[in-house]
Motif scaffolding. Structure first.
Motif, PDB file in Angstrom:
ATOM      1  N   HIS A 218       0.863  -1.173   0.000  1.00 25.90           N
ATOM      2  CA  HIS A 218       0.000   0.000   0.000  1.00 25.90           C
ATOM      3  C   HIS A 218       0.902   1.226   0.000  1.00 25.90           C
ATOM      4  CE1 HIS A 218      -3.501   2.523   0.878  1.00 25.90           C
ATOM      5  NE2 HIS A 218      -2.727   3.170   1.738  1.00 25.90           N
ATOM      6  N   HIS A 235      -1.102   2.547 -10.234  1.00 26.47           N
ATOM      7  CA  HIS A 235      -2.234   1.850 -10.854  1.00 26.47           C
ATOM      8  C   HIS A 235      -1.766   0.658 -11.688  1.00 26.47           C
ATOM      9  CE1 HIS A 235      -4.466   5.986 -10.633  1.00 26.47           C
ATOM     10  NE2 HIS A 235      -4.345   5.407  -9.449  1.00 26.47           N
ATOM     11  N   THR A 240      -2.903  -0.512  -3.757  1.00 27.40           N
ATOM     12  CA  THR A 240      -3.875   0.435  -3.224  1.00 27.40           C
ATOM     13  C   THR A 240      -3.148   1.693  -2.748  1.00 27.40           C
ATOM     14  OG1 THR A 240      -3.761  -0.630  -1.042  1.00 27.40           O
ATOM     15  CG2 THR A 240      -5.537  -1.322  -2.539  1.00 27.40           C
ATOM     16  N   SER A 242      -3.649   5.779  -0.760  1.00 27.22           N
ATOM     17  CA  SER A 242      -4.441   6.679   0.072  1.00 27.22           C
ATOM     18  C   SER A 242      -3.801   8.052   0.067  1.00 27.22           C
ATOM     19  CB  SER A 242      -4.550   6.147   1.509  1.00 27.22           C
ATOM     20  OG  SER A 242      -3.262   5.949   2.078  1.00 27.22           O
ATOM     21  N   ASP A 263      -7.328   5.493  -3.865  1.00 26.15           N
ATOM     22  CA  ASP A 263      -8.393   4.549  -3.517  1.00 26.15           C
ATOM     23  C   ASP A 263      -9.108   4.932  -2.231  1.00 26.15           C
ATOM     24  OD1 ASP A 263      -8.028   2.447  -5.628  1.00 26.15           O
ATOM     25  OD2 ASP A 263      -6.025   2.370  -4.740  1.00 26.15           O
ATOM     26  N   TYR A 264      -8.356   5.457  -1.269  1.00 25.88           N
ATOM     27  CA  TYR A 264      -8.913   5.847   0.027  1.00 25.88           C
ATOM     28  C   TYR A 264      -8.536   7.306   0.255  1.00 25.88           C
ATOM     29  CZ  TYR A 264      -8.218   0.764   0.323  1.00 25.88           C
ATOM     30  OH  TYR A 264      -8.169  -0.577   0.049  1.00 25.88           O
ATOM     31  N   ARG A 290     -12.742   4.328  -3.284  1.00 26.16           N
ATOM     32  CA  ARG A 290     -13.734   3.383  -2.772  1.00 26.16           C
ATOM     33  C   ARG A 290     -14.565   4.036  -1.671  1.00 26.16           C
ATOM     34  NH1 ARG A 290      -9.742  -1.974  -2.446  1.00 26.16           N
ATOM     35  NH2 ARG A 290      -8.600  -1.482  -4.373  1.00 26.16           N
TER      36      ARG A 290
END
Length: 388
Positions: A218, A235, A240, A242, A263-264, A290
C-alpha cells in the motif's frame, strides 16, 4: 570507537568482521561489508556500507547514499498484479519537515507588536512524518521516502528517525527542509503556516521511487506535490493508495489530482461544511476512491462509500485524556483507520479506531510527540464511548 547518534549504541563495526551474526543498535560506517547471513536490527547504515543479498534487515535506517544490495526484484507477472519478495506493508511518500510550535491564548493577533509566550519548541513533523511514524508504531513494516535539505532541520529529521528505527530514504533538496509555524491556543486548536518551499515542478525521480513502490503493498501519498506523477505506476502495479487532502476547498486543482487518483481519500471538513455532500460525491463519482472520509473535529467524521447516496455521520469518541494540542490528530486518525482496514475490519470499526487514535494524539503537546501502539489502540477501542 564510535560517533554519537541519538538512541543508538554508536559502535563502529569494522570491515569484514560481521558474517552471520547480529548487528544491533550500531552505526555501520563506509567500507563495512556485512556477510550474507547477518541480521541487522535498529542500526544506521551510513553511505558506503554494503549489505549483500541474504541479509535480514529489520528497522534499519539507511542514510541516503548507503548501499543496500538486496536480491533482485521479480517483476509482476501481469499488469495489475503486484508481487514482491520482501514487501513493505506501507510506503509513505512525501511530507517530512520541522514544525515550530508557539502556544498562545487565542488564535488571533493581539494589540501591540509583541507578546510573551511559553517556551517555543521545534518538532520533527509534517503529515508524511505523522503517517509513517503512526504506521510504524502500530507494527506495520513502513518505508518513508522524501526530499530533505542538507541543513539543521534535515539533520534533526535523520537523527529522529534513527532513534525511532523508522526506515527512511531521501534525496537532498537544494531548497532545504520544509518548515511550519503552528500557533496552538489554550483549547488545543491550531493554525499552521506552512512554508511550501519545494518548487511546484520539483518531483521525486521515478528511478528513486519505483524500487520502493515495487516492494509496497500500500502507498500513502502526502499532498506535497513531489509525488504527484507516481499514480501511473501505482495503478499499473495494482497497489492500493491513500491520501489526506487536509483542508481542501473542493476545487483546488493541486489537491484534485490526489483526490481523483487515490483509492482511500481523507480530508478535513473545515473548508467545505456548506458543500460537504457535493465535495464528497465529487471524489467518489469522478475518481477511483472506494470511500472518502471527512474528519470534523469534535463533531466526529463523515464517510461516503462508493455506490451510496448519502454520507454517514459518526460522532467523535470521548477523549480519555485532556485535549492540549490538535497537531497530528488527522494523521493519527488516518493511520489507525487504515490499519483497521488492512486487518479486514468493517468501515464503522475503522472509524472508531481512527477516532480513538486522533483523540490520543490531541493529549500530547507538540507535533507527533506520542503515538499509540497496537495494544493501546485495541484497549482504547474496547473502552470507547461517543462524545456527549
Amino acid at each position: 570507537m564510535g560517533v554519537p547518534c541519538p538512541g543508538l549504541t554508536s559502535s563502529l563495526v569494522p570491515a569484514d568482521i560481521v558474517n552471520d551474526g547480529l548487528v544491533e543498535r550500531s552505526v555501520l560506517f563506509p567500507g563495512v561489508r556485512v556477510g550474507a547471513g547477518a541480521r541487522i536490527r535498529r542500526s544506521v547504515l551510513l553511505p558506503g556500507a554494503t549489505i549483500p543479498p541474504g541479509s535480514d534487515i529489520d528497522s534499519a535506517v539507511v542514510l541516503e547514499g548507503g548501499t543496500v544490495q538486496q536480491a533482485p526484484h521479480t517483476p509482476p507477472a501481469t499488469e495489475g498484479t503486484h508481487m514482491s519478495s520482501t514487501p513493505y506493508d506501507v510506503l509513505v511518500v512525501g511530507g517530512a519537515g520541522v514544525d515550530t510550535v508557539v502556544r498562545v491564548d487565542e488564535l488571533r493577533v493581539p494589540p501591540g507588536d509583541s507578546l510573551h509566550v511559553p517556551p517555543v519548541y521545534d518538532y520533527v513533523a509534517h503529515t508524511g512524518n505523522g503517517v509513517a511514524l503512526g504506521f510504524h508504531h502500530l507494527g506495520l513494516a513502513t518505508k518513508f521516502i522524501d526530499y530533505l535539505g542538507d541543513d539543521p532541520q534535515g539533520h534533526a529529521v535523520l537523527a529522529a528517525y534513527a532513534e525511532r528505527g523508522l526506515d527512511f530514504s531521501h534525496l537532498v533538496s537544494p531548497h532545504g527542509t520544509p518548515r511550519g509555524i503552528n500557533l496552538v491556543d489554550a483549547r488545543g486548536r491550531r493554525f499552521s503556516f506552512y512554508d511550501s518551499r519545494h518548487p511546484a515542478d520539483l518531483l521525486l525521480p521515478r528511478e528513486f521511487c519505483l524500487p520502493h513502490l515495487e516492494r509496497a503493498r500500500h502507498v500513502h501519498l502526502s499532498i506535497t506535490g513531489v509525488n504527484r506523477d507516481m499514480y501511473e505506476d501505482i495503478h499499473r502495479l495494482g497497489i492500493t493508495s491513500s491520501t489526506d487532502l487536509h483542508d481542501w476547498d473542493g476545487t483546488n486543482p493541486h489537491h484534485l489530482t490526489y483526490a481523483l487518483n487515490s483509492d482511500y481519500v481523507f480530508l478535513s471538513a473545515a473548508a467545505v461544511h456548506d458543500r460537504l455532500e457535493e465535495v464528497l460525491h465529487r471524489v467518489v463519482d469522478e475518481g477511483r476512491a472506494r470511500f472518502v472520509v471527512a474528519t470534523d473535529g469534535a463533531a466526529g467524521c463523515h464517510l461516503l462509500v462508493r455506490g451510496e447516496e448519502k454520507a454517514r455521520h459518526f460522532p467523535a469518541v470521548r477523549p480519555e485524556r485532556p485535549v492540549v494540542d490538535s497537531n497530528g490528530a488527522g494523521d493519527a486518525f488516518v493511520t489507525a483507520f487504515l490499519h483497521a482496514l488492512m486487518e479486514g475490519q468493517a468501515l464503522q470499526d475503522c472509524v472508531v479506531a481512527g477516532s480513538v487514535s486522533g483523540a490520543f494524539a490531541c493529549a500530547s503537546a507538540g507535533t507527533h510527540t506520542e503515538f499509540i501502539d497496537l495494544p493501546g489502540l485495541r484497549a482504547a477501542v474496547a473502552r470507547a464511548v461517543p462524545a456527549g
